[in-house]
Design a protein around this motif. Structure first.
Motif, PDB file in Angstrom:
ATOM      1  N   ASN A  99      -5.200   7.592  -6.012  1.00  0.00           N
ATOM      2  CA  ASN A  99      -5.622   7.722  -4.613  1.00  0.00           C
ATOM      3  C   ASN A  99      -4.495   7.491  -3.617  1.00  0.00           C
ATOM      4  N   ALA A 100      -3.265   7.489  -4.090  1.00  0.00           N
ATOM      5  CA  ALA A 100      -2.153   7.078  -3.228  1.00  0.00           C
ATOM      6  C   ALA A 100      -2.084   7.897  -1.943  1.00  0.00           C
ATOM      7  N   ALA A 101      -2.180   9.219  -2.061  1.00  0.00           N
ATOM      8  CA  ALA A 101      -2.034  10.063  -0.868  1.00  0.00           C
ATOM      9  C   ALA A 101      -3.201   9.830   0.085  1.00  0.00           C
ATOM     10  N   LEU A 136       3.231  10.837  -3.076  1.00  0.00           N
ATOM     11  CA  LEU A 136       3.064   9.384  -3.193  1.00  0.00           C
ATOM     12  C   LEU A 136       2.497   8.933  -4.545  1.00  0.00           C
ATOM     13  N   PRO A 137       1.554   9.686  -5.168  1.00  0.00           N
ATOM     14  CA  PRO A 137       1.118   9.253  -6.503  1.00  0.00           C
ATOM     15  C   PRO A 137       2.280   9.141  -7.490  1.00  0.00           C
ATOM     16  N   LYS A 138       3.261  10.029  -7.359  1.00  0.00           N
ATOM     17  CA  LYS A 138       4.437   9.954  -8.238  1.00  0.00           C
ATOM     18  C   LYS A 138       5.228   8.670  -7.988  1.00  0.00           C
ATOM     19  N   THR A 174       0.862  -1.189   0.000  1.00  0.00           N
ATOM     20  CA  THR A 174       0.000   0.000   0.000  1.00  0.00           C
ATOM     21  C   THR A 174       0.896   1.236   0.000  1.00  0.00           C
ATOM     22  N   PRO A 175       0.337   2.396  -0.339  1.00  0.00           N
ATOM     23  CA  PRO A 175       1.175   3.611  -0.350  1.00  0.00           C
ATOM     24  C   PRO A 175       1.842   3.869   1.000  1.00  0.00           C
TER      25      PRO A 175
END
Lengths: 545, 250
Positions: free
Chosen positions: B176-178, B155-157, B52-53
């Protein structure tokens, strides 16, 4: 230092330094929301600092016309100084991290000073800072003398030397800031790696161009090793560091190699960094400075050929011995083990060749601590390559891997071989380069020698003990068939050895500081030698070959 | 004869360079290239999920702090290691690991199967000062992790970079990572449900550091430590070492 450059070369140097400074500005702007911005500022200051030095003597007098009638020694002198500065820094960090293992509160509760961040500053500081600068400096010296030709560039040697040091500064400051790829001995992030590629390609071109100018028909053995060092390190560095940055404004990148492939590539790199950085490069030193100091020719030309090609061919197979009993396919482990054992032949061929060269000069080894440094280096080289082949055997590795034995083995090589051959070479090189009669104090060379030997032996014996005890405790069973010791039991048993190891390292560091003082005083306060010809062959003086 | 040839070779810088490249390339090509084509190198593990992120961010903290210098994540196929740490590590378990963190030295114990062995509370106490829970430990204290807010906006990057390297993150996960990183450490918020939707019901949503209002680096690191060895149960299936792992202290 700029007196040797023409005004157009100074312009060129100024443009290069300014371009580096501008690149730093760009990095600082793009990475303003990331730690990359800090590195941008460092690059900017580094480039700006050099541009400022160039500008201060920009309008100095033009060099005299007979530049080609002399060797180009200025970058070598700076390289030696940088090498010694990095030696003291890197070894100090080593003593500090060693002490942290015995007294963990020596991290003082700060992020930058915790063991995990400091440890790569030690390894990078000594391997690349101390070792790398010494290799660049001595390779520039050896290639000119053995080719009897001046370096093939005026600005490029500076670019190589200073550019390499910029890489080292970025790497070490990065670890303290938390910038790392976590690949052992290749921790620096993508932009520093890209920069090193540019520097290294320039180094290669400069080296080959200088060899192409040689006034000797044959390329001398030492240059084979330096060429292999430059070439193969480039290949290893590029392949191991292939990575995708998350954006151009971030320091962080992800390697293109996943899991098991990454493990194989990493240890193919890791072991061959030992082979081509810490072995081939320093064998280049040995093959020049040892015969010069002993005033004896190399014992056997055939042994030189055998050991050179053996090392170049066999080493590249050996990396997988770092991954015995892991998820790496078994056949790759077996290949790695087999070639590691075979490596003993070329390794001992080199060590034997060096020691047999001393036949007829053993009285000098007794009287001259500088030559004794190199003799001891050859002995340690022989011992640690034997140990390396032994530890690569799978069942031996089951005991030694993950323990301090590995650390001890690395230091038998790094202190006993790499550092001793470097100090011996520098003590030979410094008086001749600055045209002094001798080193400032032969007694201090002697003191340094015994400190280095004592430090190395204490270090290595401590780690042999701790490593083997640790390995045995992990696999000891009780009568009932349960594991006899908890992990913590094995850790408690390590403390006395961790203290001894830190003490051994401290002795070695003190020796290096004494070496710095001795070199400084040689340059500052030792009488000039009677002049003797140490110049390249002039075109007119060469009869048609 | 060979010496004669070598005397010739020594006269040519380019010839020498080519000979070095040729001799040095063979080993690497033979050992590395087949690892990408041989199917047996990496086992099948259809149940395996990605990090997960929050766990990925924790992994990056593990990398940043150089934890790998003292902790391996590779249990070897040796009896004492399997009994001390659990089933030996499989290649598939690190298939999404960039870089791998197998390590080379155990100043501290192996962590390949540390996930779930201790409570979150234990990990936080241990990271804050290891000597509070293990008096003999020589591990550094990491008190600042709990004081440092986790950087989540990029985090999306991170996920996008991993995605383009072949890690099976969906576009939705990247987007939706962040939010997912925030949600995984704040079980009482609306963001928490998205994490289990995207990463599976098994995913632990918890206030890892005990504070449910702020996401810190401590949350991320503990989330990562707690998932080590639990992305797939492939190592527990059909091998001789299928028993439950024993206590690492024992």
């Amino acid at each position: 230092m700029l007196a040797n450059l023409t005004s157009s070369e100074r312009q060129y140097a100024l443009i290069l330094a300014s371009a580096v400074a501008l690149a730093g500005v760009a990095m600082a702007i793009m990475g303003r929301s990331d730690v990359l911005g800090v590195h941008g500022v460092i690059v900017m200051l580094f480039g700006g600092g050099i541009a400022w030095v160039v500008m201060t003597s920009f309008y100095g007098p033009e060099p005299t016309d007979d530049r080609t009638a002399s060797y180009y020694d200025d970058p070598i002198k700076v390289g030696i100084v940088l090498s010694m500065v990095w030696a003291v820094f890197g070894m100090f960090m080593g003593v500090w991290v060693a002490a942290q293992l015995a007294w963990p509160n020596l991290a003082f509760d700060a992020a930058w000073s915790s063991f995990g961040r400091l440890r790569p500053t030690h390894t990078t500081g000594v391997i690349f800072g101390f070792g790398g600068n010494a290799l660049i400096a001595t390779s520039f010296h050896v290639v000119q003398r053995t080719s009897r030709a001046r370096l093939a560039g005026q600005v490029s040697p500076w670019f190589v030397l200073l550019g390499f040091n910029l890489f080292c500064v970025l790497a070490v400051s990065g670890y303290l800031l938390g910038i790392t790829q976590s690949k052992e001995y290749a921790e620096a992030e993508w932009y520093a790696d890209l920069w090193l590629v540019i520097v290294w390609v320039t180094y290669f071109i400069l080296y080959i161009a200088t060899i192409a100018r040689r006034k000797e028909p044959h390329i001398y053995v030492a240059n084979w090793y330096f060429m292999a060092f430059i070439l193969v390190v480039a290949i290893l560095h590029i392949i191991n560091n292939l990575a995708l940055p998350i954006s151009l404004g971030h320091a962080k990148s992800y390697t293109i190699w996943p899991g098991v492939q990454d493990a194989m590539v990493q240890w193919w790199y890791g072991h061959n960094a030992v082979a081509f950085f810490l072995t081939a490069g320093f064998l280049g030193m040995l093959y020049y400075y040892l015969p010069v100091r002993a005033q004896r020719p190399i014992f056997s030309y055939r042994l030189s050929i055998l050991s050179f090609w053996g090392i170049v061919f066999f080493y590249m197979w050996a990396g997988s011995h770092h991954l015995h009993y892991t998820a790496l396919p078994h056949w790759v482990q077996t290949l790695g083990m087999t070639f590691s054992v075979m490596l003993l032949v070329p390794s001992w061929a080199s060590a034997g060749n060096a020691l047999l060269t001393l036949n007829g000069a053993w009285h000098r080894v007794r009287d001259d601590a500088t030559l004794r440094f190199m003799m001891a280096a050859a002995v340690f080289y022989g011992l640690s390559t034997f140990e390396g082949s032994f530890m690569a055997i799978r069942p031996v590795n089951s005991l030694s891997h993950y323990t301090d034995w590995t650390v001890g083995h690395v230091h038998a090589g790094a202190l006993g071989w790499v550092a001793l051959i470097t100090f011996g070479s520098l003590y030979t090189l410094v008086p001749s380069l600055w045209k002094r009669e001798r080193m400032y104090s032969a007694t201090l060379v002697e003191v340094h020698f015994w400190l280095a030997i004592a430090g190395t032996l204490i270090y290595v014996f401590a780690m042999w003990n701790s490593g083997i005890i640790q390995g045995l405790m992990w696999r000891t069973y009780t009568e009932e068939g349960a594991l006899a010791y908890s992990f913590v039991d094995s850790l408690v048993a390590m403390y006395p050895y961790y203290i001894a190891r830190a003490f051994g390292g401290l002795l070695f560091l003190i020796g290096a500081v004494i070496g710095c003082y001795n070199i400084w005083m040689t340059v500052r306060a030792t009488p000039l030698a009677a002049t003797r010809a140490d110049v390249p062959v002039q075109p007119a003086a060469v009869p048609g070959e | 004869m060979s010496e004669l040839f070598h005397r010739k070779l020594e006269r040519s810088a380019i010839g020498f360079v080519i000979a070095i490249i040729a001799a040095a390339s063979v080993g690497g090509i033979v050992e590395i290239a087949p690892l990408f084509t041989i199917d047996e190198t990496v086992e099948e593990a259809p149940d395996m999920r990605v990090y997960t992120p929050l766990e990925l961010a924790g992994r990056n903290i593990y990398v940043r702090e150089g934890c790998y210098a003292c902790h391996s994540q590779m249990i070897r196929t040796l009896r004492d290691e399997v009994e001390r740490y659990g089933p030996y590590s499989l290649a598939v378990e690190s298939q999404y690991d960039r870089p791998m963190l197998w390590g080379s030295k155990r100043t501290g114990p192996d962590l390949a199967r540390i996930g779930g062995k201790y409570s979150d509370f234990w990990h936080v106490a241990h990271l804050n000062n290891p000597r509070d829970v293990v008096p003999e430990s020589n591990m550094p204290a990491y008190r600042w992790l709990g004081r440092t807010p986790l950087k989540m906006d990029d985090l999306p990057k991170h996920l996008a970079a991993q995605q383009s390297l072949g890690v099976p993150y969906t576009d939705e996960m990247v987007e939706n990572a962040a939010r997912d990183a925030y949600g995984q450490a704040t079980p009482d918020t609306d963001f928490a449900s998205g994490v289990t939707e995207r990463y599976g019901e098994e995913t632990t949503v918890s206030a890892f550091d005990g504070v449910a209002t702020q996401v810190t680096e401590m949350d991320a690191l503990v989330a990562y430590l707690q998932v080590l060895g639990r992305l797939t149960d492939a190592a527990y299936r059909g091998t001789a070492a299928s028993e439950q792992p024993s206590d690492p202290e024992g």
